[in-house]
Motif scaffolding. Sequence first.
Motif, mmCIF file in Angstrom:
data_model
loop_
_atom_site.group_PDB
_atom_site.id
_atom_site.type_symbol
_atom_site.label_atom_id
_atom_site.label_comp_id
_atom_site.label_asym_id
_atom_site.label_seq_id
_atom_site.Cartn_x
_atom_site.Cartn_y
_atom_site.Cartn_z
ATOM 1 N N VAL A 90 11.861 18.775 20.594
ATOM 2 C CA VAL A 90 10.448 18.450 20.376
ATOM 3 C C VAL A 90 10.047 18.567 18.910
ATOM 4 C CG1 VAL A 90 9.719 19.006 22.729
ATOM 5 C CG2 VAL A 90 9.703 20.805 20.997
ATOM 6 N N ALA A 91 10.798 19.364 18.138
ATOM 7 C CA ALA A 91 10.487 19.492 16.706
ATOM 8 C C ALA A 91 11.675 20.084 15.967
ATOM 9 C CB ALA A 91 9.251 20.365 16.492
ATOM 10 N N SER A 92 11.766 19.746 14.686
ATOM 11 C CA SER A 92 12.780 20.320 13.794
ATOM 12 C C SER A 92 12.088 20.619 12.470
ATOM 13 C CB SER A 92 13.921 19.319 13.596
ATOM 14 O OG SER A 92 14.821 19.788 12.622
ATOM 15 N N THR A 93 12.187 21.879 12.028
ATOM 16 C CA THR A 93 11.499 22.312 10.811
ATOM 17 C C THR A 93 12.496 22.915 9.833
ATOM 18 O OG1 THR A 93 9.536 22.831 12.129
ATOM 19 C CG2 THR A 93 9.629 23.767 9.926
ATOM 20 N N GLN A 94 12.563 22.367 8.637
ATOM 21 C CA GLN A 94 13.437 22.909 7.594
ATOM 22 C C GLN A 94 12.650 23.964 6.823
ATOM 23 O OE1 GLN A 94 16.786 21.504 7.047
ATOM 24 N NE2 GLN A 94 17.061 23.447 5.975
ATOM 25 N N LEU A 95 12.918 25.238 7.091
ATOM 26 C CA LEU A 95 12.176 26.322 6.438
ATOM 27 C C LEU A 95 12.744 26.642 5.069
ATOM 28 C CD1 LEU A 95 11.625 28.876 9.338
ATOM 29 C CD2 LEU A 95 10.005 27.204 8.441
ATOM 30 N N SER A 96 14.074 26.506 4.947
ATOM 31 C CA SER A 96 14.760 27.011 3.762
ATOM 32 C C SER A 96 16.100 26.302 3.652
ATOM 33 C CB SER A 96 14.949 28.527 3.931
ATOM 34 O OG SER A 96 15.862 29.038 2.996
ATOM 35 N N THR A 120 12.206 36.007 2.807
ATOM 36 C CA THR A 120 10.847 35.486 3.009
ATOM 37 C C THR A 120 10.484 35.498 4.486
ATOM 38 O OG1 THR A 120 11.009 34.062 1.064
ATOM 39 C CG2 THR A 120 9.370 33.445 2.701
ATOM 40 N N LEU A 121 9.244 35.875 4.781
ATOM 41 C CA LEU A 121 8.710 35.785 6.136
ATOM 42 C C LEU A 121 7.993 34.445 6.281
ATOM 43 C CD1 LEU A 121 7.945 37.107 8.918
ATOM 44 C CD2 LEU A 121 5.848 37.893 7.783
ATOM 45 N N TYR A 122 8.364 33.694 7.311
ATOM 46 C CA TYR A 122 7.706 32.417 7.629
ATOM 47 C C TYR A 122 6.910 32.588 8.910
ATOM 48 C CZ TYR A 122 11.132 30.472 4.354
ATOM 49 O OH TYR A 122 11.902 30.207 3.245
ATOM 50 N N VAL A 123 5.680 32.090 8.905
ATOM 51 C CA VAL A 123 4.823 32.131 10.090
ATOM 52 C C VAL A 123 4.643 30.699 10.576
ATOM 53 C CG1 VAL A 123 2.601 32.836 11.037
ATOM 54 C CG2 VAL A 123 3.630 34.157 9.171
ATOM 55 N N ILE A 124 5.130 30.418 11.790
ATOM 56 C CA ILE A 124 5.091 29.055 12.319
ATOM 57 C C ILE A 124 4.008 28.944 13.379
ATOM 58 C CG2 ILE A 124 6.395 27.317 13.641
ATOM 59 C CD1 ILE A 124 8.345 29.790 11.642
ATOM 60 N N ASP A 125 3.103 27.992 13.199
ATOM 61 C CA ASP A 125 2.068 27.690 14.191
ATOM 62 C C ASP A 125 2.727 26.875 15.299
ATOM 63 O OD1 ASP A 125 0.025 26.545 15.711
ATOM 64 O OD2 ASP A 125 -1.318 26.316 13.997
ATOM 65 N N LEU A 126 2.750 27.430 16.520
ATOM 66 C CA LEU A 126 3.475 26.784 17.609
ATOM 67 C C LEU A 126 2.732 25.613 18.236
ATOM 68 C CD1 LEU A 126 5.021 29.989 19.210
ATOM 69 C CD2 LEU A 126 6.246 28.148 18.024
ATOM 70 N N SER A 127 1.501 25.370 17.779
ATOM 71 C CA SER A 127 0.804 24.171 18.264
ATOM 72 C C SER A 127 1.233 22.935 17.481
ATOM 73 C CB SER A 127 -0.718 24.349 18.186
ATOM 74 O OG SER A 127 -1.119 24.538 16.837
ATOM 75 N N ILE A 128 1.779 23.162 16.265
ATOM 76 C CA ILE A 128 2.224 22.025 15.437
ATOM 77 C C ILE A 128 3.676 22.164 14.980
ATOM 78 C CG2 ILE A 128 -0.092 21.385 14.632
ATOM 79 C CD1 ILE A 128 0.483 22.994 12.058
ATOM 80 N N TYR A 129 4.306 23.329 15.291
ATOM 81 C CA TYR A 129 5.706 23.602 14.914
ATOM 82 C C TYR A 129 5.935 23.486 13.409
ATOM 83 C CZ TYR A 129 6.392 23.073 19.929
ATOM 84 O OH TYR A 129 6.298 23.199 21.293
ATOM 85 N N LYS A 130 4.962 23.992 12.642
ATOM 86 C CA LYS A 130 5.097 23.966 11.186
ATOM 87 C C LYS A 130 4.756 25.339 10.607
ATOM 88 C CE LYS A 130 4.555 19.142 9.905
ATOM 89 N NZ LYS A 130 4.960 18.568 11.173
ATOM 90 N N SER A 131 5.377 25.644 9.461
ATOM 91 C CA SER A 131 5.085 26.896 8.772
ATOM 92 C C SER A 131 3.701 26.818 8.143
ATOM 93 C CB SER A 131 6.136 27.157 7.693
ATOM 94 O OG SER A 131 5.799 28.306 6.955
ATOM 95 N N ILE A 132 2.847 27.791 8.471
ATOM 96 C CA ILE A 132 1.480 27.804 7.932
ATOM 97 C C ILE A 132 1.290 28.915 6.900
ATOM 98 C CG2 ILE A 132 0.370 26.694 9.914
ATOM 99 C CD1 ILE A 132 -0.376 29.591 10.853
#
Length: 300
Positions: A90-96, A120-132
């Motif tokens: 459903v989603a793929s996010t490149q954090l680092s 680094t701490l990443y906080v991902i909003d699970l409604s959009i699957y992106k780091s906020i």
Amino acid sequence: MDITLRSTLPGHQNPIFCVEKGYDANTFFTGGNDKGVVEWDVESNAFKRILCAVSSSVYALRLIQGTPILAIALREGKLLFVNVQEQKLVASTQLSTKAIFALAHMPWKNELLAAGEEGTLYVIDLSIYKSIYEKRISPTTIRAIAVDEALGQIALGDKDGKVYTLDCTDFQPIADVQLHSMPATSLAFVNNKLLSGGRDAQLVISDPNQLTSNFSFVPHLFTVYGIYPHPKAPIFATVSRDKSLKFWSADDFALLKNMSREKMQDGHHLSVNAGVWSEDGKYFFSVSDDKLVKVWECHL
């Protein structure tokens, strides 16, 4: 309590680094140095399916509570989100560009926390699957994260043996203290205490507000790779590079069971890298460098 080995499940071709309970009560997931995340069936004691292919090693898995979404953290710094019911990405996010080693879910905020090699701490909003939100916590690798909703705290452990606590609401620092002489490799909140395990083979019990060490002891011969509170009973499990997993009382830290090859022939014969309880606490699943998955049945 009594713990018995229900089954040993072969199938992985390489070391297994992580395990997570399934969306269905009788399933669970494993990942590691293979090219896929595997789903297993407890009832039939067998391989169920390869959930999805992956492009690099899997270091952490987290089922998003109340949903069929499984978060998969990869060595290449990518997070995958897979719907396990539909077997669909459903989603793929490149954090680092560096490895993600640890994941934690905050269901009350609908957020996923991720951390790894960059510190680094990443906080991902699970409604959009992106780091906020991103915050540099440590100058070195972070290997472990734990969260506690009641305390409103996040704990992180780094390669220098430091443990950091943050406020869940705004991610402001509460404390950071050197609790281990070698890397901090595991964390868990138990009975309003913070438990941290390290490569120094210590289990340190701290007050999470000041990170003052109440006491510590040596639960294993080598690195403590995981600390897992039982979902219902006042017990917790630990797993270690010394090839053993042990079960402890959360009230007085007394050893209840030692499942090692010295104690039983069917124990893991290489480093035990991770474990997880089933949702009902009836089973504990452990994974190892020996490429085997073991299902332990818990009788309370």
